[in-house]
Design a protein around this motif. Structure first.
Motif, PDB file in Angstrom:
ATOM      1  N   ARG A   1       0.857  -1.189   0.000  1.00  0.00           N
ATOM      2  CA  ARG A   1       0.000   0.000   0.000  1.00  0.00           C
ATOM      3  C   ARG A   1       0.891   1.236   0.000  1.00  0.00           C
ATOM      4  O   ARG A   1       1.941   1.240   0.642  1.00  0.00           O
ATOM      5  CB  ARG A   1      -0.859  -0.001   1.274  1.00  0.00           C
ATOM      6  CG  ARG A   1      -1.843   1.133   1.326  1.00  0.00           C
ATOM      7  CD  ARG A   1      -2.701   1.056   2.568  1.00  0.00           C
ATOM      8  NE  ARG A   1      -1.970   1.395   3.779  1.00  0.00           N
ATOM      9  CZ  ARG A   1      -2.485   1.346   4.994  1.00  0.00           C
ATOM     10  NH1 ARG A   1      -3.727   0.947   5.167  1.00  0.00           N
ATOM     11  NH2 ARG A   1      -1.773   1.672   6.046  1.00  0.00           N
ATOM     12  N   PRO A   2       0.506   2.306  -0.723  1.00  0.00           N
ATOM     13  CA  PRO A   2       1.302   3.538  -0.617  1.00  0.00           C
ATOM     14  C   PRO A   2       1.264   4.045   0.825  1.00  0.00           C
ATOM     15  O   PRO A   2       0.226   4.463   1.311  1.00  0.00           O
ATOM     16  CB  PRO A   2       0.601   4.515  -1.570  1.00  0.00           C
ATOM     17  CG  PRO A   2      -0.528   3.806  -2.194  1.00  0.00           C
ATOM     18  CD  PRO A   2      -0.650   2.442  -1.608  1.00  0.00           C
ATOM     19  N   ASN A   3       2.392   3.991   1.492  1.00  0.00           N
ATOM     20  CA  ASN A   3       2.406   4.166   2.949  1.00  0.00           C
ATOM     21  C   ASN A   3       3.347   5.257   3.416  1.00  0.00           C
ATOM     22  O   ASN A   3       3.519   5.423   4.606  1.00  0.00           O
ATOM     23  CB  ASN A   3       2.881   2.845   3.584  1.00  0.00           C
ATOM     24  CG  ASN A   3       1.771   2.072   4.241  1.00  0.00           C
ATOM     25  OD1 ASN A   3       0.661   2.556   4.360  1.00  0.00           O
ATOM     26  ND2 ASN A   3       2.060   0.877   4.674  1.00  0.00           N
ATOM     27  N   SER A   4       4.002   5.955   2.477  1.00  0.00           N
ATOM     28  CA  SER A   4       5.001   6.940   2.898  1.00  0.00           C
ATOM     29  C   SER A   4       4.401   8.342   2.825  1.00  0.00           C
ATOM     30  O   SER A   4       4.063   8.829   1.752  1.00  0.00           O
ATOM     31  CB  SER A   4       6.229   6.829   1.984  1.00  0.00           C
ATOM     32  OG  SER A   4       7.174   7.798   2.337  1.00  0.00           O
ATOM     33  N   VAL A   5       4.281   8.962   3.986  1.00  0.00           N
ATOM     34  CA  VAL A   5       3.606  10.257   4.086  1.00  0.00           C
ATOM     35  C   VAL A   5       4.594  11.321   4.553  1.00  0.00           C
ATOM     36  O   VAL A   5       5.321  11.117   5.527  1.00  0.00           O
ATOM     37  CB  VAL A   5       2.429  10.152   5.095  1.00  0.00           C
ATOM     38  CG1 VAL A   5       1.779  11.498   5.329  1.00  0.00           C
ATOM     39  CG2 VAL A   5       1.401   9.133   4.609  1.00  0.00           C
ATOM     40  N   ASP A   6       4.616  12.459   3.843  1.00  0.00           N
ATOM     41  CA  ASP A   6       5.448  13.588   4.259  1.00  0.00           C
ATOM     42  C   ASP A   6       4.935  14.077   5.625  1.00  0.00           C
ATOM     43  O   ASP A   6       3.764  14.441   5.757  1.00  0.00           O
ATOM     44  CB  ASP A   6       5.339  14.701   3.206  1.00  0.00           C
ATOM     45  CG  ASP A   6       6.256  15.877   3.502  1.00  0.00           C
ATOM     46  OD1 ASP A   6       6.976  16.306   2.605  1.00  0.00           O
ATOM     47  OD2 ASP A   6       6.215  16.383   4.652  1.00  0.00           O
ATOM     48  N   SER A   7       5.818  14.071   6.613  1.00  0.00           N
ATOM     49  CA  SER A   7       5.362  14.391   7.974  1.00  0.00           C
ATOM     50  C   SER A   7       4.997  15.864   8.140  1.00  0.00           C
ATOM     51  O   SER A   7       4.283  16.210   9.081  1.00  0.00           O
ATOM     52  CB  SER A   7       6.438  14.008   8.995  1.00  0.00           C
ATOM     53  OG  SER A   7       6.553  12.604   9.037  1.00  0.00           O
TER      54      SER A   7
END
Ligand code: SF4
Length: 506
Positions: free
Chosen positions: A101-107
């Motif tokens: 799943r696309p799981n990388s989020v800019d914090s």
């Protein structure tokens, strides 16, 4: 290294879709321990069916494919840059194919990068070694169990257990406390990696590394081996059970290491992994990057089914409800009822709830069921298809859920791990229920999703956080919080807390 990227893509796919044999064996041994007909046994039945479906369809076991973490050992002369590039290429491709799943989020911005690449994602640990092979190990550990990690600084006071001193007895108390405080939120039964000592960040890192040991190995340090065995025995007396429904199996593994510490510090770090314990590895030819051997697997032993039979056996006592739900139907439900939902449902998790606190919903939510879920979705032509859709941890929405229920007339909340007193009060006041889905059963619930009817906020929030409009059929849940103020979660936390207190004395 012409095969490197493909080999790593195969490793990612297999890790996401196929539990390693030691975890399968631990689950197979755990399942008969629960009494048939109990919620714990039902949860296991769904989990087993889900594991088999994921393997058959080469699809994610759980929709939360976690933070990909690679442990890489390579001989001198092999380019780390090349391995990192190939791994990033494989991660992006696995995401495009719906294996991750696309799981990388800019914090800072909250923007999902869409391909699992970004600052600090994926995670790499490189080491040089003497052997003439590249070894790559991978673990996919989702957010629900990651949020249940715990770090203790001894001495400390622990709920129900009293003081934990700077000795192995204090360590034992910390580990038991970690299992207890996780309840079902990390999709129990869990497996623990533990580190005693080191500094704060390295202690966590070493704890997570313990998850690369197989569940059936024996610690070479006899003192730690004894502690591991004792934790397994005592944690499984707590009564947390699968999904926190109560039961005999709360833990399927406990692996402990110790590292030197500063005289002033004494940390105990616990990495909590869920039953969907996805970890695999490969040996690669250092010149071509081709896979020469799989780690954790026995090529002689074919993958055996985990479930006795396909699907979930219905008893006929299930309550079948069609959405939108009426107040009367909802108030008639009580904790323990098994509910099959038919009709339309909306997903909504952190960003949707934050939005609803400030803005009206894009659709009429009166009588609606909201599903705490960040699915894996794939677009084929003009249509979206659900590839994995298990529940996410509901407690994150506790600050908002009660108000959202009251303001917009929701009648059902589907999630996992339960919610707190504020939501319970709102459910009682307005007439709503909490319906527990089985955490990690992403294929089981994807199969219950007949059609994706639409999506809101996709561009703004990204795939996991968007509000997906689904049509579901026989979507199986268990009422764990009803509209009369009853909560299985509150009851179980109290009961297991009392049992925990009996373990304080050692
Ligand atoms: S099984 Fe549960 S805790 Fe584990 S990754 Fe999936 S949702 Fe998260």
């Amino acid at each position: 290294m012409q095969f490197l990227a493909n080999s790593l893509l195969e490793l990612i796919t297999q890790t996401s879709a196929n539990l390693p044999p030691d975890v399968r064996a631990a689950m197979a041994a755990a399942m008969p321990m629960e009494t048939p007909g109990t919620q714990a046994a039902q949860a296991f039945q769904i989990i087993a069916d889900n594991v088999d479906s994921a393997y058959r369809d080469e699809a994610p076991i759980c929709q939360d494919t976690g933070m990909p973490t690679f442990l890489i050992r390579a001989p001198a002369g092999v380019s780390q840059v090349q391995i990192r590039q190939a791994a990033c290429q494989a991660v992006a491709e696995a995401t495009r194919l719906g294996k991750l799943r696309p799981n990388s989020v800019d914090s800072l911005t909250g923007k999902n990068t869409g391909n699992n690449l970004g600052v600090g994602t994926p995670i790499f640990h490189f080491e040089q070694w003497e052997e003439d092979a590249i070894e790559v190990k991978l673990i996919l550990k989702g957010g629900g169990c990651e949020n249940m990690n715990a770090q203790y600084s001894l001495p400390c006071e622990l709920a129900h257990l009293g003081r934990a001193d700077r000795n192995l007895e204090g360590v034992r108390k910390c580990i038991l406390h970690a299992v207890w405080q996780a309840q079902g939120q990390g999709c129990a039964p869990g497996a623990l990696g533990v580190c005693i000592g080191s500094d704060r960040p390295h202690s966590y890192e070493l704890a997570k590394e313990q998850l690369f040991r197989t569940l059936d190995d024996v610690n070479p340090n006899p003192e730690l081996a004894r502690l591991e065995a004792r934790i397994m025995e005592e944690a499984n007396r707590l009564g947390v059970g699968p999904m926190g429904f109560g039961g005999r199996v709360s833990l399927i593994g406990c692996k402990i290491t110790a590292a030197n510490r500063l005289p002033a510090s004494f940390f105990v770090s616990v990495a909590y992994d869920c039953w969907a314990f996805r970890r695999l590895g490969v040996r690669l030819d250092p010149s071509s990057g081709a896979i020469t051997r799989w780690l954790y697997r026995d090529p002689e032993r074919p993958v055996a089914r985990l479930a006795g039979e396909e699907g979930f056996t219905l008893t006929g006592r299930e309550v079948v409800l069609a959405t939108p739900l009426t107040e009367e139907a909802v108030r008639a439900l009580k904790v323990g009822d098994v509910v099959l939902i038919n009709g339309e449902m909306y997903t909504g998790r952190d960003m949707v709830h934050a939005y609803l606190m400030k803005n009206p919903p894009p659709v009429d939510l009166r009588g609606a069921v909201i599903y705490h879920c960040g699915p894996v979705m794939l677009k084929q032509g003009d249509e979206w298809f659900t590839k994995a859709a298990g529940p996410t941890t509901s407690s994150r929405e506790e600050p908002y859920q009660g108000e959202v229920i009251g303001r917009y007339g929701l009648r059902g909340v589907v999630g996992k791990g339960g919610m707190g007193a504020k939501t319970s009060a709102a459910m009682k006041e307005y007439g709503a229920v909490y319906l527990h889905a089985i955490g990690g059963a992403a294929q089981f619930y994807a199969q219950a999703t007949q059609k994706v009817l639409g999506v809101h906020f996709l561009a703004e929030f990204g795939v996991p956080e968007a509000m997906w409009h689904l049509r579901v059929k026989n979507f199986l849940t268990i009422v764990t919080m009803d509209a009369h103020g009853n909560s299985l979660h509150a009851d179980l936390e109290r009961a297991t807390g009392e049992t925990l207190a009996t373990l304080a004395g050692g």
